[in-house]
Design an enzyme around this catalytic site. Sequence first.
Site, mmCIF file in Angstrom:
data_model
loop_
_atom_site.group_PDB
_atom_site.id
_atom_site.type_symbol
_atom_site.label_atom_id
_atom_site.label_comp_id
_atom_site.label_asym_id
_atom_site.label_seq_id
_atom_site.Cartn_x
_atom_site.Cartn_y
_atom_site.Cartn_z
ATOM 1 C CG HIS A 191 9.210 2.526 6.267
ATOM 2 N ND1 HIS A 191 8.095 2.314 5.509
ATOM 3 C CD2 HIS A 191 8.977 3.695 6.934
ATOM 4 C CE1 HIS A 191 7.217 3.281 5.708
ATOM 5 N NE2 HIS A 191 7.731 4.148 6.557
ATOM 6 C CB SER A 242 3.389 4.442 3.003
ATOM 7 O OG SER A 242 4.407 3.939 3.830
HETATM 8 P P1 ADP Z 1 4.164 8.036 10.489
HETATM 9 O O1 ADP Z 1 2.702 7.830 10.255
HETATM 10 O O2 ADP Z 1 4.561 7.969 11.930
HETATM 11 O O3 ADP Z 1 4.740 9.228 9.765
HETATM 12 P P2 ADP Z 1 5.505 6.372 8.522
HETATM 13 O O4 ADP Z 1 5.258 4.919 8.325
HETATM 14 O O5 ADP Z 1 5.090 7.288 7.427
HETATM 15 O O6 ADP Z 1 4.815 6.712 9.890
HETATM 16 O O7 ADP Z 1 7.043 6.631 8.831
HETATM 17 C C1 ADP Z 1 7.666 5.965 9.907
HETATM 18 C C2 ADP Z 1 9.069 6.491 10.085
HETATM 19 O O8 ADP Z 1 9.841 6.199 8.936
HETATM 20 C C3 ADP Z 1 9.153 8.010 10.272
HETATM 21 O O9 ADP Z 1 10.212 8.281 11.150
HETATM 22 C C4 ADP Z 1 9.494 8.510 8.891
HETATM 23 O O10 ADP Z 1 10.160 9.737 8.928
HETATM 24 C C5 ADP Z 1 10.398 7.383 8.412
HETATM 25 N N1 ADP Z 1 10.403 7.280 6.968
HETATM 26 C C6 ADP Z 1 9.354 7.197 6.139
HETATM 27 N N2 ADP Z 1 9.739 7.116 4.842
HETATM 28 C C7 ADP Z 1 11.099 7.162 4.870
HETATM 29 C C8 ADP Z 1 12.117 7.138 3.849
HETATM 30 N N3 ADP Z 1 11.806 7.095 2.562
HETATM 31 N N4 ADP Z 1 13.415 7.202 4.246
HETATM 32 C C9 ADP Z 1 13.717 7.286 5.559
HETATM 33 N N5 ADP Z 1 12.821 7.320 6.556
HETATM 34 C C10 ADP Z 1 11.525 7.260 6.224
#
Ligand code: ADP
Length: 175
Positions: free
Chosen positions: A17, A133
């Site tokens: 993130h 996560s």
């Molecule tokens: P959600 O519940 O909306 O999927 P997340 O917290 O899991 O929320 O993810 C938020 C954003 O961050 C999403 O656009 C997701 O694709 C992106 N994201 C999550 N993990 C990664 C990562 N390892 N690298 C790049 N982007 C990520």
Amino acid sequence: MTIAICPGSFDPVTKGHLDIIKRSAEIFDKVIVLVLINPAKTPTFTVAERVELLRRSMAELPEDCRGKVAVDSSTGLLVDYAKEHGARVAVKGLRAVTDFEYEFQQALINKKLYPEFETVFMTCNSHYMYLSSTMVKQIAAEGRDVREFIPAAIYEDVMNRVYRPRPCDADRAGV
Ligand code: ADP
């Protein structure tokens, strides 16, 4: 001035993130990291806790990016928050094709609700392709070191919340 939103659950924030937030801050004038409620997920941290963990993690961004980034939360729709705050762009990180279908559907719905709103997909850093996560929590629950996956500032909070020693751990510790 172009304001972008990086929306997500951030339960908790990972280095994947942070990488997307940093790169967004390098492109846009202002970035709002927005904690939203994802009804499909059962959260480990409350929204207020996730905001706090994110705010603390911002210390790991380079100084020129940090000043452009704010952290906030909303219990409503992303597009309603965006309209209220003058943001016309959402930046979503894409890890693999598995992310795409869901993100594409969301982007199209958001466009329908707010036609001027654009969703920008950013390819993830190859170092963090596998990182989520959920994975961090699964590994931490087993007592393994997750320091390489999450900001150092939140390590204790994550371990304290998810690590559940099992009876055999007491044996290993010689208790
Ligand atoms: P959600 O519940 O909306 O999927 P997340 O917290 O899991 O929320 O993810 C938020 C954003 O961050 C999403 O656009 C997701 O694709 C992106 N994201 C999550 N993990 C990664 C990562 N390892 N690298 C790049 N982007 C990520």
